[in-house]
Design an enzyme around this catalytic site. Sequence first.
Site, mmCIF file in Angstrom:
data_model
loop_
_atom_site.group_PDB
_atom_site.id
_atom_site.type_symbol
_atom_site.label_atom_id
_atom_site.label_comp_id
_atom_site.label_asym_id
_atom_site.label_seq_id
_atom_site.Cartn_x
_atom_site.Cartn_y
_atom_site.Cartn_z
ATOM 1 N N ASP B 10 -5.638 84.570 65.041
ATOM 2 C CA ASP B 10 -4.418 84.432 65.831
ATOM 3 C C ASP B 10 -4.616 85.243 67.106
ATOM 4 O O ASP B 10 -5.513 86.073 67.184
ATOM 5 C CB ASP B 10 -3.219 84.979 65.045
ATOM 6 C CG ASP B 10 -1.926 84.865 65.838
ATOM 7 O OD1 ASP B 10 -1.686 83.804 66.442
ATOM 8 O OD2 ASP B 10 -1.153 85.845 65.885
ATOM 9 N N SER B 11 -3.769 85.013 68.100
ATOM 10 C CA SER B 11 -3.846 85.792 69.327
ATOM 11 C C SER B 11 -3.490 87.261 69.079
ATOM 12 O O SER B 11 -3.884 88.123 69.847
ATOM 13 C CB SER B 11 -2.901 85.219 70.373
ATOM 14 O OG SER B 11 -1.575 85.261 69.890
ATOM 15 N N GLY B 43 0.305 82.408 74.751
ATOM 16 C CA GLY B 43 1.336 81.390 75.031
ATOM 17 C C GLY B 43 1.642 81.163 76.503
ATOM 18 O O GLY B 43 2.183 80.130 76.885
ATOM 19 N N CYS B 73 -2.627 80.398 64.972
ATOM 20 C CA CYS B 73 -1.919 80.530 66.246
ATOM 21 C C CYS B 73 -1.495 79.131 66.685
ATOM 22 O O CYS B 73 -2.331 78.230 66.823
ATOM 23 C CB CYS B 73 -2.876 81.147 67.260
ATOM 24 S SG CYS B 73 -2.280 81.163 68.949
ATOM 25 N N THR B 75 -0.346 78.158 69.574
ATOM 26 C CA THR B 75 -0.842 77.845 70.909
ATOM 27 C C THR B 75 -2.283 77.343 70.837
ATOM 28 O O THR B 75 -2.631 76.335 71.460
ATOM 29 C CB THR B 75 -0.743 79.102 71.802
ATOM 30 O OG1 THR B 75 0.617 79.565 71.801
ATOM 31 C CG2 THR B 75 -1.162 78.808 73.218
ATOM 32 N N GLU B 152 7.893 91.926 68.719
ATOM 33 C CA GLU B 152 6.924 93.031 68.778
ATOM 34 C C GLU B 152 7.618 94.358 69.121
ATOM 35 O O GLU B 152 7.119 95.422 68.792
ATOM 36 C CB GLU B 152 5.804 92.707 69.768
ATOM 37 C CG GLU B 152 5.059 91.438 69.370
ATOM 38 C CD GLU B 152 3.550 91.561 69.410
ATOM 39 O OE1 GLU B 152 3.049 92.357 70.210
ATOM 40 O OE2 GLU B 152 2.880 90.864 68.634
ATOM 41 N N CYS B 184 5.819 78.936 66.038
ATOM 42 C CA CYS B 184 5.091 80.145 66.444
ATOM 43 C C CYS B 184 5.102 81.047 65.232
ATOM 44 O O CYS B 184 6.147 81.248 64.612
ATOM 45 C CB CYS B 184 5.791 80.825 67.630
ATOM 46 S SG CYS B 184 5.079 82.430 68.057
ATOM 47 N N HIS B 186 5.039 84.096 64.850
ATOM 48 C CA HIS B 186 5.896 85.287 64.911
ATOM 49 C C HIS B 186 7.315 84.991 64.390
ATOM 50 O O HIS B 186 7.977 85.877 63.876
ATOM 51 C CB HIS B 186 6.075 85.753 66.364
ATOM 52 C CG HIS B 186 5.010 86.665 66.869
ATOM 53 N ND1 HIS B 186 3.794 86.195 67.290
ATOM 54 C CD2 HIS B 186 4.978 88.015 67.061
ATOM 55 C CE1 HIS B 186 3.066 87.219 67.721
ATOM 56 N NE2 HIS B 186 3.759 88.327 67.585
#
Lengths: 260, 260
Positions: B10-11, B43, B73, B75, B152, B184, B186
């Site tokens: 993932d990023s 993103g 991820c 994206t 975050e 996403c 997150h």
Amino acid sequence: MPERPIGVFDSGVGGLTVLRALKEHLPSENLIYFGDTARVPYGNKSPKTIIKFSIQNVRLLERFNVKMVVVACNTSSAHALEVLKSNFSFPIVGVIEPGAREAVKISKSGKIGVIGTEATVRSEAYKRAIVSLNPFCQVYQKACPLFVPLIEEGWLNDEVTYEVAKRYLKEVMDKGVDTLVLGCTHYPLIKDVLSKVCQGISLVDSAEAVAKEVEKLLPVRSKKREGQVKILVSDKTERFERISKMIMGNGIEIEEVSIE
Amino acid sequence: MPERPIGVFDSGVGGLTVLRALKEHLPSENLIYFGDTARVPYGNKSPKTIIKFSIQNVRLLERFNVKMVVVACNTSSAHALEVLKSNFSFPIVGVIEPGAREAVKISKSGKIGVIGTEATVRSEAYKRAIVSLNPFCQVYQKACPLFVPLIEEGWLNDEVTYEVAKRYLKEVMDKGVDTLVLGCTHYPLIKDVLSKVCQGISLVDSAEAVAKEVEKLLPVRSKKREGQVKILVSDKTERFERISKMIMGNGIEIEEVSIE
């Protein structure tokens, strides 16, 4: 030599406020800007990574034969300035020192607030710079990691941004500061919201302060009538072009370069 | 071969929700996760840069002799999955397809909302995947670039996050969707806020969907009693460790590796 450009770098788009101030103060200089948009933001990264990226950025500017480099990123200035100075032979100016000097000059009570990214605040670079100028100053810092994404979303004069600002700044305001350093080059873009939250407090925009510093330190002046402005990025996106127009106006070419 | 790990990238930290779901569904597998925290987020970057970073990430996982890779991820899945599949010989699974399939299965009205980063939404990958499964579905997308920074920052069950969610989701809600894909990795972390804003709407968590997909596609199963979990990052920060603990619990070692 006089026509060699002044190099400017930032992690992304925020440093364009510094580029704009340089263009206003030194209209005859050639300016070359690099925004590391492929790796933006720096503010949530570790000192080691910030230093590595900063050295790569100055190496890139060096290829354009710059006569001086301005580190327009507070996070890089806080963590990498000393390393950069010892690695390159041309003058390198950060944004911390000039901002700190301006704050100390303006503040009457000596109670100074500093806002910035997590990495800038954790470095305590502003605190050290202010206290070394005047040991009687009291510095209160606060990291505001949501400001950059809010600004990049374009929510500049916005209720949500106002709510976030109120929450972030409460602690610093409660200490009774009379001066607030905008320790991130993005923040001047939400000056209106910040002024509303911080009524009666002087805001220090480091872009202005650093432009005056560069004017003083410039080894030799360009003799051109009007300097050229060139913008390089490590990732060319719609978002960068949109915000760049907002800050610098139309007609500036943006070119993608590889940094790794 | 059976003990070779499943690679996940993932990023940044968001893909850990996928890692957690894999650990729950396939407890005997060895799992290796890479979070590209030095270059997070993806993103807001261009397709070209997202593809370049994604290939570098899979190359890194390849060094650990993985038997399969999960692109955790959204994206990267949206922009790089096809390129990755044609560049590597082991199976590579993205998060888009499984999420789209789940949404089509659940939705009664055929009106499906999709939220994600700017790059995911611009790719229209979910829209294409959903419509190819059922051409009568109507898909309404909305980019929500502030969600990742809010998460975050740890403002998970927060008034500001609620206000931002209300604003972002209004458009999609007004279309009368009955299903919303959290596009996403997150976003499952703010499920509470999203449920409040989207009352009566089914939320599709692609972490769950992708774990079931991997279970089906796995070429060969580990025979271990309990698999090992290893986490690698390109930049080791306090922030990553904090959020990692929140998602995966204590006791998992995080190691920094160089990606460039």
